[in-house]
Structures are given as C-alpha cells and as structure tokens.
Design an enzyme around this catalytic site. Structure first.
Site, PDB file in Angstrom:
ATOM      1  N   ARG A  45       6.526  -3.481  -8.663  1.00  0.00           N
ATOM      2  CA  ARG A  45       5.580  -3.182  -7.580  1.00  0.00           C
ATOM      3  C   ARG A  45       4.135  -3.218  -8.094  1.00  0.00           C
ATOM      4  NH1 ARG A  45       5.184  -1.282  -2.132  1.00  0.00           N
ATOM      5  NH2 ARG A  45       7.422  -1.465  -1.845  1.00  0.00           N
ATOM      6  N   ARG A  81       4.182   8.314  -5.327  1.00  0.00           N
ATOM      7  CA  ARG A  81       3.360   7.746  -4.246  1.00  0.00           C
ATOM      8  C   ARG A  81       2.611   6.472  -4.670  1.00  0.00           C
ATOM      9  NH1 ARG A  81      -0.201  11.953  -0.699  1.00  0.00           N
ATOM     10  NH2 ARG A  81       0.052  10.953   1.305  1.00  0.00           N
ATOM     11  N   PHE A  99       4.202   3.992  -6.263  1.00  0.00           N
ATOM     12  CA  PHE A  99       5.316   3.390  -7.014  1.00  0.00           C
ATOM     13  C   PHE A  99       4.863   2.226  -7.886  1.00  0.00           C
ATOM     14  CE2 PHE A  99       9.709   1.519  -7.159  1.00  0.00           C
ATOM     15  CZ  PHE A  99      10.424   2.671  -7.415  1.00  0.00           C
ATOM     16  N   THR A 127      11.637  -2.864  -2.425  1.00  0.00           N
ATOM     17  CA  THR A 127      11.834  -4.198  -2.972  1.00  0.00           C
ATOM     18  C   THR A 127      13.302  -4.436  -3.332  1.00  0.00           C
ATOM     19  OG1 THR A 127      11.150  -3.358  -5.130  1.00  0.00           O
ATOM     20  CG2 THR A 127       9.477  -4.448  -3.795  1.00  0.00           C
ATOM     21  N   GLU A 173       2.213   6.001   1.460  1.00  0.00           N
ATOM     22  CA  GLU A 173       1.625   5.597   0.188  1.00  0.00           C
ATOM     23  C   GLU A 173       0.262   4.910   0.287  1.00  0.00           C
ATOM     24  OE1 GLU A 173       5.403   3.629  -0.614  1.00  0.00           O
ATOM     25  OE2 GLU A 173       5.250   4.357  -2.665  1.00  0.00           O
TER      26      GLU A 173
END
Lengths: 493, 814
Positions: free
Chosen positions: B356, B388, B390, B488, B764
């Site tokens: 990410r 938060r 990630f 994901t 987020e």
C-alpha cells in the site's frame, strides 16, 4: 486497612481500604463504578479524571484518580461521571458533548466530561459573584490540557466547552442526600499511630508540623505523601507496595504563603505543601514568568495535587520549578524533632535523585526573596509538546541591567545535568559585562564547558547543548532588540 | 489471508462488463442520498442516512454507561492475567524458571510455550508469531509466559519473580542495513510502468532525496483487553476489544485445538483501534482462552499501558529514497522510488502494508514512467502492523517531499509544482496500471481550497513577514490526498448482515463490522432506517458476534461502511421487497409498483387514491400471516483485481480525495513551532452522516499531524523501547488544535462508483492531510535560505529535528 468516610456523588460512603489503594481502584474494583476509566495509570492521559472538593462550600477541582490515594478522600466530597446524570437528565457538560459530536470511541469522554464539569461549576460560581467573563482559550487549555483524546482532534470538544454555558443547569448538579453538617462531621484522622518500628501498614494524616516530624522520626521507612503525583507511580508502574504512608496534606502550616524577612532579605515563606494551582496567583503577582511556567507544568489535574515541596524533594533533573527557584536564590527550611535548619537550594541537590534531606527531616517551607523592580526573570521551557509535557530543557535567567551591563546574574538549567543546576561559569561570564555579542559568545563557550547533558527519550545530548546555547542567544536578542519577536507567542512571557 | 489474487482473462471480461453496468444508468448507479439537513423541518423527524445525527452511543459515552472490556462484570472467582516480557531484543531463551512465580501469593495458573494445546504460531497471514517464545527471542517485550492470579496486581507482582536466562545476541535495528543484507520478512515487490531508466537518463532536472519516516504508536485510549468465559461444551466466549473478531475466533480455535463453532467472539465497541486491534488483539484472547479452559474460570487479560506499548507493533517506520526526472516545468517524466519498510521481527501484515505504501508513492501525481520497489526489512522490534492509512501515508511522504524539492530547484511555489503534476488528461494512469477517475473532482477541490484558504494572499504576506523577522519564520503548504479504497487482498472485500424485525416493529441489525468510535454502527442504522422508512430510534444495533454474522473481514481499510452498510442495505431491501409482496397479496387494491416505506408507514398511490398503513400494523399483520421478518444481507465489491506477478491491475474500487492548507510559525532558535491555521476540504462523495464524517476528517488530520510532529518513538541501542508511556510519547493535546481550523466536505461530487448512496470511505484518507503541517514546517525552514533549498526534515519533526535542521541551514548559508 484504613477506614474512610466521604461523600460520593451526594451520598455518604464508608469504605475499608488498603493504604496503597488509589481512588480509581476503589471506584472500579471495590465500588463497581466503572464509568471512570484507566488509560495509563500514570496521570498523563486524564481518562480517570474525577472531581474533588474539600467541603460543601468549596468548589470542585479535577484530579487524576489513578494516582491519588483513596485515603485522601477522607471527609471530602467526590463526584464521578455517574454522579452527573444520576437524576436522569444530562449535565450541561454532558449534553453539550452529545450535541457537538464530541465523543467518538468514548473512552476518554468521562474524564473530559469531569474536567468540563469543574470548569462549568467554577464559571457558575464566578457568575453568582457577579463575574460573567466567559472562559478564554487559556482557561480552556488549562481545563482540558490533561485530557488526551485520540479520536476527535479536540475541535468538537472545544465547541462543547463553549456551548455548555448556553445550556440550563439543573439546580443541584449533584443530588446531595447528605447535609453539610453530616459531611463535615466525618471524622478526620485517627491518632492510632502504630508503634515505632512495627511492620503494620498505615496511612496517617497528621494535623500539625509537630505531629508530622514526630511520625517522621518514629517511622523513617514510611513514605511521605504530598500530592502523590510522582510517588504513586511506584505503585501503578513499578508495583511497589506502599504500605506505610504519612500524608502531609493535613498540616495547615505547610500550605501558607507568608511575607517575611529572612537573613536581611524581604521575601516570602512558601509552605512546601502548597499545590501548583494554589501557588499560581502568588506567582502571577510577583513573578509572571514563573506563573507562565506553572501553566505548562503537568496538567490541571496534576497542578491540583502536586506540591512545590514535592517537586523539590523529588530532585528530578527535569523537575520544572527547581531551576526557577535556583535562579531566585531560594532557601529551604528543613525541620525535624531535632529542630530546624535553613539551607540554600543550591546545597540541597547532591546527585541524581539524591538530596541533603535527612531521614527524619521534612521540607517545611521555601523562602523566595523579593525581586527588586528592575530585576528581570526569564523562564524558558522546551518540550516536545507545549502542554502536559516534561521539560527536555529548562532555562531560568535572573538579572538586571545597569548602564548597559548585566548585574546580579543567576542562570540555572534543568535537563542539563544529573540535578537541576546553576550555571556558575556562565553567570561569571555575564556578570558585570556589557550586553554585546562578545559577552554572550563567552557565556556560550562557558556553557559548553560546564555541562555534558544526557540523551534520552526527551532529547539528545546535542540538542540539549545546542538549545541551551540558543536560550542564551535568545536572552541576548531579548536584551538588544526589544521590538522584535524572538519567540513564539504561545511560549512567550 | 491478505495474499493478492491473480486475475484471469475470463473474469477480466466479466468485470469489464460489470464496470459498464455500474457506471451506466442502471438503478443502482443512480441511487444517491440527498443531504437531509437542507430539507427544512425534516431534520428532527427524519434521522436516516444523510442526516447528521449523533453517535449511537453518545449518551452512554458521556454518562459513563458505555461499557468497555474492563468494565464488564465477571464472576467473583475470575482470574486476572499478567504477562512476562522478554528483557532483550535478540537471543536464545536458555532457561525459564517459573517456580517462584507459581508459589507467589494469589497465583492460580502459569503457562508458557509448552502449555499451548494446539497451534503455537498465530501469524495472521504468514507464520512467524509464536504465542509465547519457544527459544528464539525476536524483540524486547516479546511474550515469554503468562500468570493468572486472583488480582491483576498479584499477577503482575508474581511476573517479576521469574528467573529468565538467555544467550543475548546483538539485535538488528537498522532497516537500511537489513535491506542491504537482504534480511527480509517477505520478498521485495516491484511495480514498473515504462522505461524509467531512459526517463532518468534524459532528465532536464534530476531530483534526488531520501527521508526517514518515523513510526507511530496507536495509543488507543483503551488498551488491549479481553475477557474469556469457558462454556459447558468445552468452548469459550470471548469478549474482546478487537477489529477482527472472525480472525480471533479462528486463532483461538486453532490454539485450543477445537472447531470454530465452539468459539464465540463478541465485540460491542472499542476504546479506539486505528489498526492496532486488527491482528494484534488476538494473542491476548488466545492466552486468556487457554487459561479459561485449563482452570474452568473466567479469565481477564488487560495490558497495562507500558506492557501494551512494549508488546504490540506500531506503524512501520520507513526509509524512502527517490530519483525523479522532470521537464523544464518541473513535471515528472519518470523515475525510481525505493521504499524500505521496517517490519519488525515477523511478517504480520507487512506484505500488504508495504504494497500500500507503493500504491501511494504517487499520491495525486502522475509519476510518468516509473519504478517503485518496496522492501520488507526485518529488525528486532515488535512486529509493526496496521495503522490508519496502512503504509499509504509513509509512501505519500516520498512524493510530497519530492514536490517541495522540485519547487525549490525550479524556484517555483510548491503549490504550482503540485498542480502541474496532478493526474490529468493524458496522464491518468498510475504506475500500477489503474486509471484515476474523478480527476475533475481533484482539480475542482484544489481550486476551491486555494480560494477559500486565500493561499496566494497569505503566501505574499508570509514572504513579507519572513523577510522582516529574523527568528520567527512562517511556513505555508497545501498538500493533496488521493487514497485508494478497497482491501488489496480481494477476498476481504465482502460483508454480511443479519436483520430482524420483531413483532412490535422494532428493528435489530447485526453486521460483521466493529465499532471503534468511527460511527460505523450509526451509519449502518441510518442506512436501515432509510431503506425501511423508519426513524433511527426504531433501529438498534447490538454487539458484533461471530455467531450472528460469520466469516467476516476486519473493520479496516476504511471499508467498514462501504462493505457492511451495503450488506445491511441488501438485507433491508430484501425484507422490504418481501413486505411489499405480502402487502400486494394481502391488501386489496394495493399496487405493488406504487409502494414505498416512508416515515414509519407503508404508502401506496398518490393524491386521493393514497393509502397508508402504519409500520407496526404492517409488521403485526405480516407476522400473523406467517411472513418471515428476518433477512440476511451480503455484499462483495465488484471490479477489483491486482496481478502481483506483473505489478499491474485495479486494486482499488475508487479513490477518495482531499487537501489541506497548513500555516505554521517556527521559532528557529529553539525549534518550537505552532500550527496557526488549517483549512481542509475533503471528499466523502455524498455524506451518509456529515457530523461523523467531519469528525473523521478532523480527528484523522490531528492524528496525522501528531505522527509527523510530536509523536516520537525511541529505542535504546539494545532495542528496548524508551518511549513506553504517555509521559514520554506525546500525542497531540488540546492546545495543539489549530486556533483557526476550517473544515468542509466537498459538495456536489457523488462517488462515480456505485458505493453506498454514492458515499466514500472516510476513515483513513484524512490522516494524510497532516502532511501539510510537515510541508509547512519545511517551507518555514526554507525561508532561512531564501527558498533556494528544502531542508531534509526526517519525521517526526520534533522541535529537536526542526532546530537541528535550522542550524544546518544557517551554517550552509554562510
């Protein structure tokens, strides 16, 4: 076991507790009142905030219940979050929090509500006496600086703090079922002190200095409790049993400020047991820079409990008040059954957390000499966070300017050595010298030679060294460019 | 499992068709929610999706009635558990003598590795997380054993009596060194678009830089906690503060060696999660479950704050390096970005987190032809985990640093450079092959914020101020956010819900998401209320339980409402349709096509032919006619896919956008600073609850600001965490709230994808708005050298780092 009677949310409460029981433990584990939360058990987050009042005529003050001994409740009135809506309607502090969307996860919320409650009560009390000034940003920061919230970012909490004054309060916020007489008739202190040398657990609250020093002599292994804001960490963080405790808060003589003359100097004797909050008006009147520092010392919950004597006796190298008192050339009055002695504060700190206090002595008072009107005091505290943070570095500067030279210079630092310390060679470099770049370059050179600060979680050695040198630079700028802003307004004074 | 799923050609075509359907004008695509606040007079009576109603637990929060794990009552003989932590970061455990611990006052049970009945490794995706140390010690604070006693204090005191012997080895603490030695918890991954090397070779300007980005402690106010009750049939009921009940159910069952149906996990609410209770809430439940089963007594485990901070992982610190080629205008043509994530001692979720970070190394800007490589370095610290964003925030820091660097190199304002680099026509594809939709929204949002914040007038004023002020310097920065929404890992993008209507008409909804303060339950209740035409008071949500809605995904990736709201809506629609079928059959003259549920009534027809039946009467009648009043709902996000072998795909269903303008004052002699003003404009599509969304935006911003400013994790050279409590780890306090804080939601831009009422995820994305504060600090520092360079400013930008950066600039200037 110690027996305590107090008024809890308007009702008489009788409890048997161990000496090392905190108010939080008493509430949650013995009384089943789980509205008050434990966030850190170290007095740093405010989730456990409750409101305490000495008697029915006094206002409520916020305290951290996690690090306050439950035995301190004896004869007092305590309000917890459960007490605010006991009658079925929400208190304005609670209602405003709901209407402003000021809770998310809700865990810090009871503590925030209790801090707001004390503000609401104080403002209401002021209004009854004709003073209707609304709370300003500074008083909101003072009220809420010790309540951490991880979710909201505080904006809705600020809104709630302002909105609550527009909401109607129930007449009696806490529905008292106990008359004033009942509350005050609660017994204060048993005199059944254990025999000297015994292992029995006790929590004693002497009423006079004589009683105190006698107990101190008889129980040299007992711990002295003033505000408990540091001592109690030994219980909650290091799990030490605190079974023999002598509480100083019953001794009125320790809580007075008397104007006096001492060794030819005018000044004040300040009782060692005076809380930071109680000290603030005096500091405001005589040493505004010190008052501003007090505003940044701990949180309001801590300032309601912590004492000046405790901050000194603790001898932490990063305690906030010792460098200021060193710069003010303060003296300590130490008393025991053997008598009393007065000691310059400079001679009190021996080494890391080691002091000149004898086993049978207590600090009774601190003498602070008056400041001649032309003398300046600057107190600059550096920390990662402006509020509720311990200094990485603190510099205190005392001086007057005479014909372009510095006179009567005293400079003290916290965070630069194993103890709070005067910077004598820096003082010498400045004393009697003209205010110019060369003088201050010399002072910085001396500073660099005098201290080898340590690196820790609050700052590296390099940073402390550089920042301390820069405080001297700031002093130079303050002295030479009066019209220019050389420090942030948020930290100024 | 968070492994990424490969896409075959067949399903690609199917998804392409579905994409067309969703973007077309099918009913689903048109469904939006109107902001109901603006409908006069309806605010009070119409508290459904779209209205700013209060959090479902607000009154219980403020009155102290809301129960957290440690507030739950338990039998008088319940046991309290404390844990024994490793004092060293790396080495071998040679002896663990617990005799004195067993003999200590109040101790009932003591367990260590050998006492685990079933699986001993509870790694959530990949193995590597032993419940207790067997031999190899991976970090200081790792759990060695557990003590159950009659009180928590007795248990904690007993822990100190253990005799622990070990062969200590030098810990590996530097992720850059680890990466150089290829010491990884998972293999590296690469995303590449075009000929990045050629772009660098031909570059007009080549901008290179590196940056250390610090980690972050979650500091949820409620620490990790659980209460486990043994059941009569050899199972357990687990109450836990937990973002992922289904995973905890699975792990507890595996550790105990019992089937999943023997384990019930319940989560009513968390006192904050932020990612820290996604995988790292499970170990405590597993330990307490073992003790509950061994002793037959309720077992409580609540980590004291210090233990919590030593035991649990944090946001991954990153080391970022970038080399970017730009044209004369500072527009990026391509380049090479390296991200090294410090994963700690085990994989945990690090694969997906570093992915990410890679997916967000572009933020809102086209990288042109670029390569992005992500490394997962192993170090001897706690296993870093979800937090938060990630990994997204750490990835974004690369490109935001680069934007400032490019601006200084070209002598342009950083905002000008940012705008030139935004995704636009002809530059709309990311380095991983996804097309960025709603580019117009991004441009409109920036333009609107630029105006509303008076960016350019303030820029002028600040330049003037800095020219006149020697010590105090001001800084200003606008930074955007483009954040991809979806797990994901494809299979996690599903959710279930269970809806009951009781005979009095009251409605109970359950779903797989968990409430951690973000308002998920409130939004789901609002959704059901809207679909059934009811007021919010008639819809209640109860605790999340694995025996009500099974096999759920973690409440994470900002997806709570997107997934569970859709599942709840599905259940409500199904029930509504059944009620319509029933009404059409039961009541004469009721036209099925005309029916609607509004304001507590079933309404048919209009004008004179209008007929109404109260909700309560409808439900009673349906019940008497033996119509089922219970429904389950389900939702799976369409379209998304990512091929990890090529590093290409469409991992995100859509993007959420936002931007912030921060102004700071810096005391360049002390390094102290203050955030003076912040303006935020944020995109949530059509808001389901504007009050809750604003709360997420503001809270996210302040948390992001804390990450980059005062929140500093520090370890000693032996790998022991020094910042292990709120006295040394400083999250923002009340006074850090900017005095001027203008926050607004972008209006008039519903989600282009068919999300719940065209809303967008909000958990987020706003976190990364905090980057504006860091960039503003750099701007203020750059003024010391007449904006000719952007100083390196590693994060967190504590007063110490700001001061040392200022000193470096001052020295370099002369």
């Amino acid at each position: 076991m110690t027996t305590i009677d107090f008024v809890l949310n308007g009702r008489q409460q009788h409890c048997d507790i161990a000496p090392d029981t905190s108010i939080l433990t008493l509430l949650r584990e013995q009384l089943g009142l789980t509205g008050t939360k434990e966030g850190c058990a170290s007095g740093d987050c405010g989730a456990c905030t409750v409101a305490l009042s000495d008697n029915a005529t006094q206002g409520y003050r916020s305290i951290n219940s996690c690090i306050t001994p439950a035995a301190k409740l004896k004869g007092k009135r305590l309000v917890t979050v459960e007490g605010l809506s006991a009658a079925g309607t929400l208190h304005p502090a609670q209602q405003a929090m709901v209407e402003c969307h000021a809770s998310q996860c809700g865990f810090c919320t009871p503590g925030i509500v209790m801090s707001l409650f004390t503000l609401y009560e104080r403002v209401r009390h002021e209004a009854e006496r004709g003073n209707t000034t609304p709370p300003d940003q500074e008083s909101l920061e003072a009220t809420l600086g010790g309540n951490l919230c991880r979710c909201t970012g505080y904006r809705p909490i600020r809104d709630a703090a302002l909105a609550m004054f527009d909401l109607d309060a129930p007449h009696d916020v806490v529905q008292d079922t106990v008359s004033q007489a009942d509350a005050e008739s609660v017994t204060t202190d048993p005199t059944e002190a254990p025999t000297p040398g015994s292992d029995a657990a006790f929590y004693l609250r002497p009423q006079t200095l004589d009683e105190l020093v006698t107990l101190r002599r008889d129980h040299p292994n007992a711990r002295l409790v003033a505000g408990a804001t540091d001592l109690w960490l030994e219980s909650t963080q290091r799990l030490k049993p605190l079974s023999r405790l002598i509480d100083l808060s019953g001794v009125d003589e320790l809580r007075k400020i008397d104007a006096a003359e001492h060794a030819g100097q005018q000044g004040w004797w300040i009782g060692a047991g005076i809380t930071f909050e109680a000290l603030t008006p005096w500091a405001h009147a005589h040493f505004p820079a010190f008052a501003h520092l007090l505003h940044r010392l701990g949180s309001q919950q801590i300032r309601h409990q912590g004492t000046l004597g405790g901050n000194i006796a603790n001898a932490s190298p990063i305690g906030d008040t010792p460098p200021v008192l060193l710069a003010l050339d303060a003296k300590l009055r130490l008393v025991s059954t053997r008598g009393r002695r007065d000691l310059p504060l400079t001679d009190f700190f021996l080494d890391y957390k080691r002091t000149a206090l004898a086993d049978d002595e207590v600090i009774a008072a601190i003498f602070v000499p008056q400041r001649p009107p032309e003398v300046q005091l600057k107190v600059w505290k550096l920390s990662k966070r402006r509020e509720d943070d311990i200094s990485a570095l603190l510099g205190a500067f005392y001086y007057r300017v005479e014909q372009g030279t510095l006179q009567d210079v005293r400079v003290a630092f916290g965070g630069m050595a194993a103890t709070p310390a005067r910077a004598l060679s820096v003082e010498q470099a400045l004393e009697g010298q003209p205010i110019d770049a060369a003088t201050f370059a010399q002072a910085r050179a001396q500073l660099e030679k005098s201290f080898q600060p340590m690196s820790d979680a609050r700052g590296s050695s390099d940073y402390r060294q550089q920042a301390a040198a820069n405080l001297l630079e700031r002093l130079f700028l303050v002295l030479t460019s009066e019209d220019e802003e050389v420090m942030l307004h948020a930290y100024a004074r | 499992m968070r492994t990424l799923v490969k896409l075959d050609r067949e399903s690609a075509r199917a998804r392409h068709e579905l994409d067309g359907k969703i973007k077309g004008d099918a009913p689903l695509a048109r469904q939006t929610v109107e902001p109901q606040d603006q409908k006069e007079g309806q605010k009070q009576e119409h508290r459904q999706a779209g209205s700013a109603c209060a959090h479902e637990s607000a009154v219980n929060h403020v009155s102290g009635k809301a129960r957290y794990i440690d507030d739950l009552p338990s039998p008088a003989n319940a046991l309290h558990i404390a844990l024994g932590l490793s004092p060293i970061a790396h080495g071998t455990l040679t002896a663990l003598d617990l005799d004195a611990v067993r003999r200590a006052e109040g101790v009932v049970d003591v367990i260590a590795f050998a006492d685990i009945p079933g699986h001993s490794d509870i790694g959530p995706v990949f193995p590597g997380d032993p419940l207790f140390v067997e031999r190899e010690i991976g970090y200081a604070g790792q759990c060695l054993f557990a003590v159950a006693a009659q009180s928590l204090t007795l248990a904690r005191r007993a822990v100190a009596l253990a005799t622990i012997r070990f062969d200590e080895q030098t810990p590996s603490l530097d992720p850059i060194e680890a990466a150089a030695k290829a010491d990884f918890v998972r293999p590296p991954h690469e995303q590449c678009s075009g000929n990045w090397q050629a772009r660098l070779d031909e570059a007009v300007h080549c901008i290179e830089g590196e940056l250390d980005v610090g980690g972050q402690e979650h500091f949820y106010l409620e620490g990790q906690a659980c209460v486990v009750h043994p059941t009569e049939d050899d199972g357990v009921v687990v109450h836990t503060s937990n973002q992922h009940p289904s995973e905890t159910q699975k792990l507890v069952a595996e550790v105990l060696g019992i089937p999943l149906h023997a384990v019930v996990v319940e989560v009513r609410r968390m006192g904050g999660g932020f990612g820290g209770k996604e995988t790292q809430a499970s170990p405590w439940a597993c330990i307490a479950a073992i003790i509950a089963r061994r002793t037959g007594r309720t077992a409580r485990l609540r980590l004291p704050r210090r233990d919590d901070m030593h035991l649990t992982g944090k946001r991954h610190p990153f080391h970022n390096h970038y080399r970017l080629a730009t044209d004369e205008q500072g527009v990026i043509q391509g380049g090479d970005i390296t991200l090294i994530g410090n994963c700690g001692y085990s994989p945990d979720l690090s694969d997906a987190i570093v992915d990410r970070a890679m997916f967000h190394a572009d933020n809102a800007y086209s990288l042109g032809e670029a390569r992005v490589v992500g490394y997962r370095a192993r170090t001897h610290t706690a296993s870093n985990t979800a937090f938060r964003g990630f990994g997204g925030p750490q990835g974004m820091m690369v490109i935001e640093a680069a934007m400032d660097d490019i601006a200084r190199r070209l002598g342009e304002d950083p905002l000008t450079i940012r705008k030139r680099n935004f995704y636009r026509e002809g530059r709309e594809t990311t380095h991983y092959g996804q097309t960025v939709d709603q580019r117009g929204l991004l441009h409109a949002l920036i333009a609107q914020l630029e105006r509303s914040s008076d960016y350019w007038q303030r820029r002028e004023a600040i330049t003037q101020f800095n020219a006149d002020s020697r010590i105090i310097k001001r800084g200003l920065a606008l930074t955007p956010v483009k954040f991809g929404i979806s797990f994901t890992a494809q299979h996690l993008n599903q959710a279930g819900a269970l809806l009951h209507v009781y005979t009095d008409g009251s409605v109970l909804i359950n779903h797989g998401g968990t409430e951690m303060g973000q308002g998920l339950h409130t939004k789901v209740c609002q959704t059901v209320a809207l679909e059934l035409g009811l007021d919010l008071d008639e819809v209640r949500i109860s605790a999340t339980r694995t025996d009500k809605v099974p096999n759920t995904s973690p409440t994470a990736a900002s997806s709570g409402t997107d997934l569970n709201g859709m599942a709840a809506r599905d259940a409500a629609i199904r029930l509504r349709e059944r009620l319509f079928d029933f009404a059409a059959a039961h009541y004469p003259d009721f036209e099925r096509a005309d029916m609607r549920l509004e304001r507590g009534e079933l309404i048919v027809g209009t004008g004179e032919s209008e007929r109404r039946i109260g909700w309560g009467e409808l439900i009673q009648t349906a019940y008497l006619n033996r119509v089922s009043l219970s429904e389950k709902g389900f939702y799976a996000t369409p379209l998304i896919h990512y091929d990890r072998t090529t590093g290409q795909g469409r991992p995100f269903y859509y993007y959420a956008f936002g931007a912030a303008v921060a102004e700071v004052s810096v005391d360049t002699l002390s390094g102290e600073y203050r955030v003076e003003r912040v303006d935020i404009l944020h995109d949530v599509g059509n808001s389901i609850n504007p009050a809750i969304d604003i709360g997420q935006v503001e809270g996210g911003f302040v948390q992001g600001m804390g990450w980059l400013t005062s929140e500093e994790l520090s370890w000693n050279d032996k790998g022991v965490l020094l910042s292990d409590g709120p006295a040394t780890y400083k999250i923002p306090a009340f006074g850090d709230l900017p005095p001027v804080f203008n926050v607004a939601l972008m209006e008039g831009h519903p989600n282009s994808m068919a999300s719940l009422y065209r809303s967008k995820a909000v958990g987020e994305p706003p976190f990364m708005l905090g980057i504006s504060v860091w960039s503003a600090l750099r701007d203020a520092l750059a003024s010391l050298v007449d904006y000719r360079q952007a100083p390196r400013l590693d994060t967190p930008a504590t007063p110490e780092r700001v001061l040392l950066a200022a000193q470096r600039l001052r020295t370099s200037a002369f």
